[in-house]
Design a protein around this motif. Structure first.
Motif, PDB file in Angstrom:
ATOM      1  N   THR A 284       0.814  -1.223   0.000  1.00  0.00           N
ATOM      2  CA  THR A 284       0.000   0.000   0.000  1.00  0.00           C
ATOM      3  C   THR A 284       0.853   1.281   0.000  1.00  0.00           C
ATOM      4  OG1 THR A 284      -1.634  -1.235   1.221  1.00  0.00           O
ATOM      5  CG2 THR A 284      -1.912   1.131   1.158  1.00  0.00           C
ATOM      6  N   ARG A 285       1.864   1.281   0.862  1.00  0.00           N
ATOM      7  CA  ARG A 285       2.698   2.489   0.928  1.00  0.00           C
ATOM      8  C   ARG A 285       3.453   2.725  -0.368  1.00  0.00           C
ATOM      9  NH1 ARG A 285       6.099   3.075   6.372  1.00  0.00           N
ATOM     10  NH2 ARG A 285       6.757   4.996   5.370  1.00  0.00           N
ATOM     11  N   GLU A 286       3.929   1.622  -0.903  1.00  0.00           N
ATOM     12  CA  GLU A 286       4.677   1.701  -2.149  1.00  0.00           C
ATOM     13  C   GLU A 286       3.801   2.313  -3.255  1.00  0.00           C
ATOM     14  OE1 GLU A 286       7.046  -1.963  -2.355  1.00  0.00           O
ATOM     15  OE2 GLU A 286       6.508  -1.901  -4.482  1.00  0.00           O
ATOM     16  N   ILE A 287       2.538   1.868  -3.263  1.00  0.00           N
ATOM     17  CA  ILE A 287       1.627   2.375  -4.289  1.00  0.00           C
ATOM     18  C   ILE A 287       1.392   3.872  -4.075  1.00  0.00           C
ATOM     19  CG2 ILE A 287      -0.732   2.233  -5.201  1.00  0.00           C
ATOM     20  CD1 ILE A 287      -0.583  -0.794  -4.318  1.00  0.00           C
ATOM     21  N   GLY A 288       1.220   4.257  -2.789  1.00  0.00           N
ATOM     22  CA  GLY A 288       1.073   5.666  -2.463  1.00  0.00           C
ATOM     23  C   GLY A 288       2.257   6.472  -2.981  1.00  0.00           C
ATOM     24  N   THR A 289       3.453   5.915  -2.769  1.00  0.00           N
ATOM     25  CA  THR A 289       4.667   6.606  -3.223  1.00  0.00           C
ATOM     26  C   THR A 289       4.664   6.765  -4.745  1.00  0.00           C
ATOM     27  OG1 THR A 289       5.753   5.423  -1.431  1.00  0.00           O
ATOM     28  CG2 THR A 289       7.176   6.654  -2.939  1.00  0.00           C
ATOM     29  N   GLY A 294       3.993  10.773  -9.279  1.00  0.00           N
ATOM     30  CA  GLY A 294       3.385  11.171 -10.541  1.00  0.00           C
ATOM     31  C   GLY A 294       2.790  10.112 -11.425  1.00  0.00           C
ATOM     32  N   PHE A 295       2.850   8.813 -11.046  1.00  0.00           N
ATOM     33  CA  PHE A 295       2.212   7.812 -11.887  1.00  0.00           C
ATOM     34  C   PHE A 295       0.695   7.894 -11.732  1.00  0.00           C
ATOM     35  CE2 PHE A 295       6.453   5.924 -11.433  1.00  0.00           C
ATOM     36  CZ  PHE A 295       6.736   5.672 -12.772  1.00  0.00           C
ATOM     37  N   SER A 296      -0.004   7.786 -12.838  1.00  0.00           N
ATOM     38  CA  SER A 296      -1.463   7.950 -12.794  1.00  0.00           C
ATOM     39  C   SER A 296      -2.140   6.687 -12.284  1.00  0.00           C
ATOM     40  CB  SER A 296      -1.976   8.252 -14.195  1.00  0.00           C
ATOM     41  OG  SER A 296      -1.828   7.108 -14.991  1.00  0.00           O
ATOM     42  N   LEU A 382      -6.633   3.583  -4.443  1.00  0.00           N
ATOM     43  CA  LEU A 382      -6.112   4.046  -3.154  1.00  0.00           C
ATOM     44  C   LEU A 382      -5.891   5.556  -3.181  1.00  0.00           C
ATOM     45  CD1 LEU A 382      -3.437   1.335  -2.266  1.00  0.00           C
ATOM     46  CD2 LEU A 382      -5.601   1.764  -1.090  1.00  0.00           C
ATOM     47  N   LYS A 383      -6.213   6.212  -2.013  1.00  0.00           N
ATOM     48  CA  LYS A 383      -5.942   7.651  -1.922  1.00  0.00           C
ATOM     49  C   LYS A 383      -4.492   7.829  -1.507  1.00  0.00           C
ATOM     50  CE  LYS A 383     -10.270   9.928  -1.026  1.00  0.00           C
ATOM     51  NZ  LYS A 383     -11.294  10.016   0.007  1.00  0.00           N
ATOM     52  N   ILE A 384      -3.825   8.787  -2.126  1.00  0.00           N
ATOM     53  CA  ILE A 384      -2.396   8.956  -1.839  1.00  0.00           C
ATOM     54  C   ILE A 384      -2.164   9.159  -0.348  1.00  0.00           C
ATOM     55  CG2 ILE A 384      -0.360  10.349  -2.303  1.00  0.00           C
ATOM     56  CD1 ILE A 384      -1.466  11.018  -4.992  1.00  0.00           C
ATOM     57  N   THR A 385      -2.950  10.043   0.254  1.00  0.00           N
ATOM     58  CA  THR A 385      -2.706  10.390   1.655  1.00  0.00           C
ATOM     59  C   THR A 385      -2.874   9.192   2.577  1.00  0.00           C
ATOM     60  OG1 THR A 385      -4.962  11.184   1.588  1.00  0.00           O
ATOM     61  CG2 THR A 385      -3.214  12.849   1.592  1.00  0.00           C
ATOM     62  N   ARG A 389       0.052   6.976   4.715  1.00  0.00           N
ATOM     63  CA  ARG A 389      -0.021   6.908   6.169  1.00  0.00           C
ATOM     64  C   ARG A 389       0.040   5.462   6.673  1.00  0.00           C
ATOM     65  NH1 ARG A 389      -5.068   9.167   7.335  1.00  0.00           N
ATOM     66  NH2 ARG A 389      -4.447  11.098   6.353  1.00  0.00           N
ATOM     67  N   GLU A 390      -0.365   4.525   5.824  1.00  0.00           N
ATOM     68  CA  GLU A 390      -0.441   3.104   6.195  1.00  0.00           C
ATOM     69  C   GLU A 390       0.897   2.595   6.722  1.00  0.00           C
ATOM     70  OE1 GLU A 390      -2.999  -0.530   5.004  1.00  0.00           O
ATOM     71  OE2 GLU A 390      -3.432   1.572   5.341  1.00  0.00           O
TER      72      GLU A 390
END
Lengths: 391, 388
Positions: A284-289, A294-296, A382-385, A389-390
């Motif tokens: 999850t965090r990796e995806i947020g990053t 900038g990846f859509s 997933l929401k970035i924020t 935080r996860e």
């Protein structure tokens, strides 16, 4: 911008156990799928291969199989005098009245028995079927109770090798040759001279008449002639049509194959989906990053689906490998199933063809898409924020 | 049992994951129940195993060869033979050539058939009596009669194939037995027809011996009697007779068993993967539990129970789906294919249910074993230190 493929590849490699296990499961499922399809292919081929539209099989009106039909000597003589059939170099018409019976023969292990078709044919019957070749020994001689046997059959049953004597009830046949019929239904039969068979059976009649014609148009004309002859009361079919109708024999196996294929595919898709969900939730965090730099959403979606595809493709390749192992180690011998119309055994070989292999891979890819889409969709939403935080 | 709630909660901690894993078990168990029932249907024993005293006499060369009716009396005279009837496989076409209309058609002697030979089939005495009195009457297995919706008094026409004769028969009533895919009509119907072989031949003899010990002696006596005649015989027990048809499908059986084993193995791996993932995520929690005083055995038990519970739930649903949804749907949907004849006897038996239960527990134990051992071996300090 697309996320590089290397990212997915490394992720799969990083979680060796989970990736390996999922790919293995998919491999097993693909292997099962290929085996059942190869079986279907084998049955279909047996009943369609080499059946020609030039050959005509005449039977009594209403008979579904040669075994059920009865043709008298008069009817056979009438058919011999009809114009049209091809002739041998010596001038004999390729018209072969034949008698089909069933005999109960022991399997190779000697413990169990099965029913096999015996075809008594006129000497021209062999010439009328040019796809059949003697591969060992020689042709039978009429009047001597000799027989030739399909090579496949001789592997599956006892006492059917060249020089051996086939005993059943009070009958005896000496096997003098083995033939190869290019995988067709004739490979489930024993061939002998029709008069010898009639004498042994004390029957003065035939089951069917096999006729070879110069081409398929002549064959159709010939069928019409039979139909038009009121005295004859027979019905002609091309050899192709006859075996197409016997195809019903393969239907239970086909139904079984589709049942197994569909169920295992759904089950394995759930497994793949599970693995992908676990991948998404642990990253999850990796995806947020990824999103933050900038990846859509769309590239995330595509990337995860591709990862699932890679996983399943690896599984698919593994499955093809398994299937090859099974084919070369366990399924090298012909297999049999029952023909419901004649109560005799039909032999066939498992057949793995390039389109089948492609089908297996496509099957794996389909599982990948189904198994990967929902987890990928979740990852993309997933929401970035919250993702960052996860813990 | 007092920890059941804990195990239950843990199983449903990640609903999606458990749902997906259980779903794959559901699918696999559904398939296994269907395949096993199908095999059973194919092997359906007409007597349900009670036919040990019955013998079938066929031509030594195999089926498809007629036996002379003159043999009947000589067989009857053999000591130990209770009753014997000639039977002929009519093999006619009902309605049309489509496989869904395939029916097993046998002629027999109604005076002895249900009374003395096939006596473990259930038939209403009134139906039996009426059938005996109606020369063109037939009785049918309950399932096949239901399938075709026959009512008492209905006429059916069977177009002869190898016997050049159209049989016009009247439905009298049903019988029930292990194999309900056949209909029975009078030998006399054929004997009084204008078929050239009428009153001369039969396909086989079906007989009952008074006690099991006499079976081998009677069988040997029959075969010896006709050994050197025009029509030598081969006498088989009812079971052996059925087996020669199964034998021809032997490879299908092997295939079904092979497929079942492979997919079970695959689903075990799927479950193992899930249990391992869930155990890995709970390392810290497990360490805390150990600190609180739960022993290694407890942890092992928890993880193992989770796996077993999950696969039992999946298995239970799978059996329900197979029994109440898929098998009825298959019977209805496949009624138009050639497998429909096996489906007449297609039911989920008790032994299949027991098998499904055993398989579910087995998958759970096998899948949970490794992760459970791993978790129980965990050292508390390592577990507490680990950041997930």
């Amino acid at each position: 911008m697309a996320i590089p493929l290397k990212y997915n590849l490394r992720n799969l490699v990083a979680r060796k156990a989970s990736t390996g296990m999922t790919a293995f499961v998919i491999g097993l499922v693909v292997a099962v799928f290929l085996c059942v399809l190869a079986l279907v292919q084998g049955v279909t081929r047996t009943l369609s291969v080499t059946a020609s539209t030039r050959n005509v099989i005449a039977m009594r009106v209403g008979s579904q199989a040669e075994m059920q039909s009865v043709i008298t000597r008069d009817q056979a003589d009438q058919m011999r005098s009809m114009p049209g059939p091809e002739r041998t170099a010596a001038g004999a018409a390729l018209v072969s009245p034949e008698l089909i019976t069933l005999i109960n023969v022991p399997r190779e292990d000697g413990k169990t028995y099965s029913n096999v078709q015996v075809r008594g044919m006129s000497p021209v019957g062999f010439e009328a079927r040019p796809t059949v070749k003697i591969v060992d020994g020689r042709m039978f001689n009429p009047g001597t109770n000799e027989a030739i046997v399909s090579k496949n059959l001789s592997k599956r049953f006892a006492n059917l090798n060249v020089g051996e004597t086939l005993k059943t009830g009070s009958f005896r046949w000496v096997v003098v040759g083995l033939f190869d019929a290019q995988g067709s239904a004739y490979e489930s039969e024993i061939w002998t001279d029709v008069r010898d068979l009639q004498q042994q059976y004390k029957r003065d009649m035939y089951s069917s008449v096999f006729v070879r014609l110069p081409d398929s148009e002549a064959a159709n004309r010939y069928i019409e002639t039979i139909k038009g002859d009121q005295r004859l009361k027979l019905e002609g079919k091309t050899e192709r049509k006859y075996y197409d109708e016997q195809m019903i024999t393969g239907a239970p196996i086909k139904a079984l194959a589709f049942l197994v294929g569909i169920f295992t595919a759904i089950g394995a898709s759930f497994g793949a989906m599970n693995t992908m969900y676990a991948q998404v939730s642990s990253r999850t965090r990796e995806i947020g990053t990824l999103r933050a730099i900038g990846f859509s959403r769309r590239s995330i979606l595509v990337s995860f689906v591709i990862e699932a595809l890679m996983l399943c493709l690896a599984g698919g390749l593994l499955g093809i490998f398994f299937a090859f192992l099974v084919f070369n180690l366990f399924l090298t011998r012909p297999t049999g199933t029952m023909n419901f119309r004649t109560f005799s055994e039909v032999l066939f070989n498992f057949r793995m063809t390039p389109p089948l292999i492609a089908g297996g891979l496509a099957f794996a890819v389909a599982m990948g898409v189904v198994g990967g889409f929902f987890p990928a969709f979740r990852a993309a939403r997933l929401k970035i924020t919250t993702a960052l935080r996860e813990v | 049992m007092k920890y059941f709630h804990l195990v239950w909660k843990n199983v449903f901690r990640k609903k999606l994951r458990t749902g997906l894993t259980a779903s794959s078990i559901v699918i696999v168990l559904t398939l296994i129940v269907i395949l096993t029932s199908l095999l059973e249907a194919m092997q359906a024993d007409p007597s349900g195993g009670r036919g040990a005293n019955r013998l079938v006499v066929q031509h030594a060369t195999g089926l498809g060869n007629f036996l002379p009716l003159s043999q009947l009396q000589r067989i009857q005279q053999i000591p130990g033979v209770v009753a014997v009837t000639p039977e002929l496989w009519f093999g006619g076409v009902y309605k049309d050539d489509k496989p869904e209309n395939w029916i097993g058609q046998l002629s027999t002697n109604p005076d002895v058939y249900f009374d003395k030979i096939f006596d473990d089939a259930k038939i209403d005495p009134a139906v039996n009596a009426e059938w005996k009195a109606t020369r063109n009457g037939f009785v049918a297995g309950e399932s096949i009669a239901k399938k075709h919706g026959w009512k008492k008094g209905d006429h059916i026409v069977l177009k002869g194939t190898y016997i050049p004769l159209n049989a016009d028969l009247v439905y009298i009533g049903p019988y029930s037995a292990g194999d309900e895919s056949n209909i029975f009509f009078h030998n006399e119907y054929l004997n009084q027809s204008d078929w050239v072989l009428a009153n001369k031949v039969t396909g086989l003899y079906y007989l009952k011996v008074d006690n099991g010990e006499d079976v081998p002696r009677v069988a040997a006596a029959i075969d010896k009697m006709f050994e050197n005649s025009d029509a030598p015989t081969k006498t088989l027990t009812e079971k052996q007779f059925q087996l020669q048809f199964m034998e021809m499908m032997g490879n299908v059986k092997l295939l079904i068993n092979g497929i079942s084993l492979i997919i079970l193995f695959a689903v075990t791996l799927i479950v193992a993967n899930t249990v391992a993932m869930s155990a890995r995520e709970r390392v810290t929690e497990i360490a805390v539990m150990r600190t609180l005083g739960f022993g290694r055995g407890h942890i092992l038990g928890f993880i193992l129970s989770e796996a077993v519970l999950m696969s039992l739930l999946g298995g239970f649903l799978g059996v329900l789906l197979a029994k109440y949804l898929f098998i009825p749907a298959l019977v209805a949907g496949a009624g138009k294919t050639s497998i429909s004849i096996w489906l007449v006897n297609f039911k989920v038996s008790l032994s299949t249910l027991a098998l499904a239960f055993a398989v579910s527990v087995g998958v759970g134990i096998l899948a949970g074993f490794l992760p459970a051992i791993q978790s129980s071996r965990l050292r508390i300090v390592d577990g507490l230190r680990k950041v997930v």
